[in-house]
Design an enzyme around this catalytic site. Structure first.
Site, PDB file in Angstrom:
ATOM      1  N   GLY B  75       0.689  -1.427   0.083  1.00  0.00           N
ATOM      2  CA  GLY B  75      -0.111   0.021   0.243  1.00  0.00           C
ATOM      3  C   GLY B  75       0.784   1.062   0.133  1.00  0.00           C
ATOM      4  N   LEU B  76       0.362   2.363   0.603  1.00  0.00           N
ATOM      5  CA  LEU B  76       1.304   3.485   0.441  1.00  0.00           C
ATOM      6  C   LEU B  76       2.460   3.302   1.114  1.00  0.00           C
ATOM      7  CD1 LEU B  76      -1.782   6.358   0.600  1.00  0.00           C
ATOM      8  CD2 LEU B  76      -0.446   5.578  -1.356  1.00  0.00           C
ATOM      9  N   SER B 317     -18.104   8.899   1.327  1.00  0.00           N
ATOM     10  CA  SER B 317     -17.334  10.093   1.864  1.00  0.00           C
ATOM     11  C   SER B 317     -18.347  11.031   2.992  1.00  0.00           C
ATOM     12  CB  SER B 317     -16.879  11.243   0.813  1.00  0.00           C
ATOM     13  OG  SER B 317     -16.565  12.238   1.486  1.00  0.00           O
ATOM     14  N   ARG B 364     -16.570  11.862  13.888  1.00  0.00           N
ATOM     15  CA  ARG B 364     -16.931  10.622  13.449  1.00  0.00           C
ATOM     16  C   ARG B 364     -17.533   9.961  14.513  1.00  0.00           C
ATOM     17  NH1 ARG B 364     -12.165   9.256   9.195  1.00  0.00           N
ATOM     18  NH2 ARG B 364     -12.884  10.321   7.625  1.00  0.00           N
ATOM     19  N   ARG B 473      -8.380   9.133  14.504  1.00  0.00           N
ATOM     20  CA  ARG B 473      -7.720   9.783  13.294  1.00  0.00           C
ATOM     21  C   ARG B 473      -8.568  11.018  12.702  1.00  0.00           C
ATOM     22  NH1 ARG B 473      -7.940   9.172   8.244  1.00  0.00           N
ATOM     23  NH2 ARG B 473      -9.283   7.232   8.079  1.00  0.00           N
ATOM     24  N   LEU B 479      -3.660   8.785   4.729  1.00  0.00           N
ATOM     25  CA  LEU B 479      -2.798   8.713   3.165  1.00  0.00           C
ATOM     26  C   LEU B 479      -1.480   9.634   3.658  1.00  0.00           C
ATOM     27  CD1 LEU B 479      -5.802   9.445   0.686  1.00  0.00           C
ATOM     28  CD2 LEU B 479      -4.570   7.379   1.491  1.00  0.00           C
TER      29      LEU B 479
END
Lengths: 247, 675
Positions: B75-76, B317, B364, B473, B479
């Protein structure tokens, strides 16, 4: 609802495969196509039969891992990935034929799973911009016209699923390749390697056993990300230019 | 949405817990010695990374090709590290379970990537991004790591643009930014709703370039199943070739885990089907501490579950909350009605009612828990699954009236299409239904400032480590962290370790290697020979239900203790009764899943023990016993301002708890409030 599935079963690359028929009851129209196959597999396991191997990962249409020929169409009847296809696109009593991607350059590994390593090797042959980590200039030092950035983005959305190859009567990967050539070729950062990129990728494409493009257009019709056919025109134009430059 | 406003409750929020903290997890763990990070230099926070980069020893370019680096995950974090270490001239071996490195689940991130470029001249800075991130993490992250993350964020954007990542741009050709998750500055770079995909393809292409250059060798459809530790140092992995079934030994001077998060312990999550904890868990069993495993981020705007066949959940989103209004019927009797027939006065816009100043834009965790509460009260909407309707309306009718259908299409068209495709309902006509889902884990393997775990020579990057996000987070920060670790942090810190290499050569006859291989072979044989009656998925689903019920949005002492009992019973049954068909020497997806579920079962128990120990509410972790009079989260800084780092003590033995005290020198701890 109830469906009849005709599925390609093949134990491994060396053994010959065949179509097998399974009746599946209790399918809900809210299920995704792959969830329907999950249910089939749970049934098969309960009966002591080997479950059907198929690829999937993100199941939200972006990773490009899934891909099945469904009733002869890559990813089935809707313009989307197999994982985003839902059973409401089918009706009670339907017969559904499920096969792996069919192409010489994508050998079958097992059942519906194929080897798409050729795509990685095409990227290795030039599908990148050479810039080592840490050597990049300030991001605003090179403005990019907004329309160019939008076109680059639109074709960079390719997910590398291989539907274009599976749909093409010639088994060509020109749409995949054209998308990458166009993505990087639209941007100023991609110019220095524009010639070597297209020559490298096309050579690798041919070496992998993909067929030639005859502008049939099945690829773009099957593409879940709707990559337009004109990326192949850009590919051909860039190749001619590179060859004229002596590559 | 996890940004914290500058409101501070007066007084000591911990006033109601004087004296010794309750030791809820007594009997479930063994207290251990405290630990601390010894790698971050002393001195002003803004100077630490520069100092560390200077102090970290260099490796002569001619020696680099003699040093072997294993990286698990593409992944990243893993892809960026493979590319960068390959460019530097190390010998890299990269592993992924997918058929191509480009498919790693970073690809699914939608919203964007934060960076302190301050292109909008709106008051952003490295210090503000640092501040927002520590605060967003509810003061449970390590400040020196977070400061560094903010510091290197600007380099990431430069690097990605140079690679050809097609970020959104303004008419003048410069990069566009948006504000994300309610933060007050515009620092989020994006590529429509597919930022993760574009960043990952950038890293993937950089890595493939190194494959062509011969510095990186890639192993696709390979799964790491064991870590090899020799004389206390990580020296390699045992991997299974998923096509041929061959068990392989790969030896190296250093091992990097970039294997992502473990949200799939809940069975249903927004993670990819194959995302798993095995690489991290195998390392944990060999001595790597697991830090704060209970910190889970649950995302409020996902598409609800429709039935027992469900295999995964899909995130939409949270930008949708900018224009959509969230509500449920006031009366249970209305829950079955067509929402358009429910008059305004019979609707409960509960977020706007409870949180008048933030309304639908609360963080969230608050939005998620409020949705759970109204559904628990029996006021949920949509199809009932196992007797309960778990869904709330996200209604755009007012926004459509205000902005017109065209205005909404321009902003959200791809999300509306995705919703329509999955649910078969048209959200322009009928309100969307949403419900929270597990999305990200902040917990992970413990690492020091160098990203090195408690096993020397084992480094951990990206979501797989614990270090940067604390207990929650911020949006658009995953990312950033993955690429920061992979491109700009690890390549510097790893050289200090490799400066002592190449290490003594070992071969496959070394007892540690033989033991690791044998452990893998025994497990594979066990699964195939058990010939039980239950499928792997049925165990995974049951584990997920337990975790979601007792270790999900709200955790309590009683619930967690019950969950631990249930998981232990389930684990026992799994090992005796799992049914895995097929053979070891072929592609066998049930066998792959069996190994992953075995590790999820052990992880799930540890997550419950960690949640049980942490009798406070912080970030994404809400303990029923730790709330204010009006039901809001209550942190206890006097007892719990530490990282809980768990050491594996053997099968059936209680894990050992090592505490790392969190000390803030550059920021003041505050309690949050959204009322």
């Amino acid at each position: 609802m109830k469906v009849t599935l005709k599925i390609w079963r093949q134990p491994d690359a060396q053994t010959k495969g065949a179509m097998h028929t399974y009746d599946l009851d209790g399918v809900s129209s809210d299920m995704s196509f792959l969830e329907m196959l999950d249910v089939l597999n749970e049934d098969l396991i309960a009966k002591g039969e080997d479950p059907v191997a198929f690829d999937s990962d993100c199941r939200e249409g972006i990773c490009g891992m899934c891909g099945l020929m469904i009733n002869g169409q890559a990813h089935g009847p809707e313009v989307t990935t197999t994982c985003q296809l839902h059973m409401r696109s089918f009706k009670d009593g339907d017969e559904i034929v499920i096969e792996p991607w069919r192409a010489d350059a994508f050998p079958v590994i097992k059942d519906l799973v194929v080897d798409r390593g050729a795509f990685d090797r095409m990227i290795q042959a030039g599908g990148f911009i050479s810039v080592n980590t840490g050597s990049a200039p300030e991001a605003h030092s090179v403005p990019v016209p907004r329309d160019d950035a939008i076109r680059a983005f639109n074709v960079a959305t390719c997910i590398g699923c291989g539907a274009c190859v599976a749909a093409c009567p010639n088994g060509s990967a020109s749409l995949f390749m054209g998308a990458k050539i166009t993505h990087l070729g639209e941007l100023p950062q991609g110019q220095p390697e524009r010639d070597s990129r297209v020559v490298g990728m096309v050579s690798q494409h041919d070496a992998e056993g993909f067929g030639g493009c005859t502008n049939i257009g099945e690829c773009t019709a099957a593409c879940p990300k709707e990559i337009p056919l004109d990326v192949i025109s850009q590919l051909n134009r860039d190749l001619q230019t590179a060859l004229r430059h002596g590559h | 949405m996890t940004d914290m406003p500058d409101t501070t409750l007066t007084g000591d929020p911990s006033h109601d817990a004087p004296g010794e903290p309750a030791d809820d997890a007594a009997g479930y763990y063994t207290p251990g010695d405290p630990i601390r990070d010894t790698k971050a230099p002393e001195g002003p926070i803004a100077d630490r990374w520069q100092t560390r980069k200077f102090e970290a020893r260099l490796v002569n370019p001619s020696n680099r090709r003699k040093l072997d680096v294993i990286i698990v995950g593409t992944g990243l974090a893993g892809g960026a590290a493979a590319a960068t270490l390959g460019e530097a001239g190390y010998n890299v071996k990269s592993f992924c379970y997918q058929d191509s490195p480009r498919r790693a689940h970073s690809i699914a991130a939608q919203g964007g990537i934060n960076a302190a470029k301050n292109y909008k001249e709106d008051g952003d800075s490295v210090h503000r991004l640092f501040y927002d991130t520590v605060k967003g993490g509810d003061y449970r992250s390590r400040e020196s790591n977070v400061y560094r993350l903010a510091e290197v964020s600007t380099n990431i954007i430069d690097q990605c643009v140079a690679q050809g990542v097609p970020f959104a741009r303004e008419y003048g050709g410069l990069l566009d930014n948006r504000s994300f998750g309610g933060v007050q500055v515009s620092r989020t770079f994006y590529a429509r709703g597919q930022t993760g995909q574009q960043l990952l393809i950038g890293a993937y292409q950089a890595m493939e370039r190194q494959v062509a250059a011969g510095t990186v060798e890639q192993f696709t459809r390979h799964e790491m199943l064991e870590l090899i530790v020799v004389d206390g140092k990580a020296r390699g992995i045992v991997a299974r070739d998923m096509v041929t079934g061959e068990i392989q030994t790969h030896l190296a001077d250093v091992v990097v885990l970039a294997s992502g998060g473990y949200g799939n312990v809940f069975f249903l999550s927004t993670n990819a089907m194959g995302s798993n904890v095995t690489a991290s868990w195998r390392a944990h069993r060999k001595g790597a501490y697991m830090a704060n495993p209970c910190y889970t981020q649950i995302h409020p705007t996902c598409i609800p579950v429709t039935g027992s066949h469900q295999s995964k959940l899909t995130l939409m989103s949270e930008s949708l909350r900018n224009d959509g209004r969230i509500w449920v019927p006031k009366k249970q009797a209305d829950c079955e009605k067509d929402p358009r027939d429910i008059p305004e006065e019979d609707r409960d816009y509960y977020l706007e009612r409870i949180y008048p100043s933030f309304g639908n834009l609360v963080p969230r965790d608050i939005a998620s828990r409020a949705a759970k509460n109204v559904c628990d009260e029996g006021r949920g909407v949509g199809p009932a699954v196992e007797g309960v309707r778990r869904g709330v309306y996200l209604d755009f009718s007012a926004a459509i009236e205000r902005l017109g259908r065209d205005g909404i299409e321009e902003k959200y068209d791809n999300l509306f299409d995705m919703y329509a495709r999955i649910t078969g309902e048209n959200p322009y006509e009928v309100p969307m239904r949403i419900y929270p889902a597990v999305h990200y884990v902040m917990g992970g393997l413990w690492v020091d400032y160098d990203l090195q775990s408690s096993i020397p020579g084992l480094f951990v990057t990206g979501e797989a480590n614990f270090s940067d996000h604390g207990a929650n987070r911020l949006g658009a920060s995953a990312l950033m962290q993955g690429l920061a670790d992979g491109y700009f942090v690890l390549p510097h810190t790893i050289r200090d370790y490799l400066a002592d290499g190449p290490f003594e050569k070992i071969d496959e006859s070394h007892p540690a290697v033989v033991e690791a291989r044998a452990a893998v072979e025994d497990r594979v044989a066990h699964f195939l020979n058990t010939k039980g009656t239950r499928s792997v998925d049925s165990y995974h689903r049951e584990l997920g239900n337990i975790m979601w019920e007792y270790c999900g949005m709200e955790r309590t002492e009683d619930g967690l203790k019950k969950a631990i009992d249930l998981i232990r019973t389930l684990k026992d049954d799994f090992w005796r009764n799992v049914k895995v068909l097929g053979t070891a020497d072929s592609l066998n997806q049930s066998l792959e899943k069996a190994g992953r579920v075995a590790d999820f079962l052990e992880l799930g128990e540890l997550m419950c023990i960690d949640a049980l120990n942490r009798r406070e509410s912080c970030g994404g972790h809400f303990r029923g016993e730790s709330q204010t009079d009006d039901g809001e989260a209550l942190r206890h800084d006097d007892h719990f301002a530490y990282v809980a780092a768990w050491e594996f003590a053997g099968d059936g033995e209680p894990p050992v708890l090592h505490k790392e005290d969190l000390v803030y020198t550059a920021i003041e701890m505050k309690q949050r409030s959204y009322k």
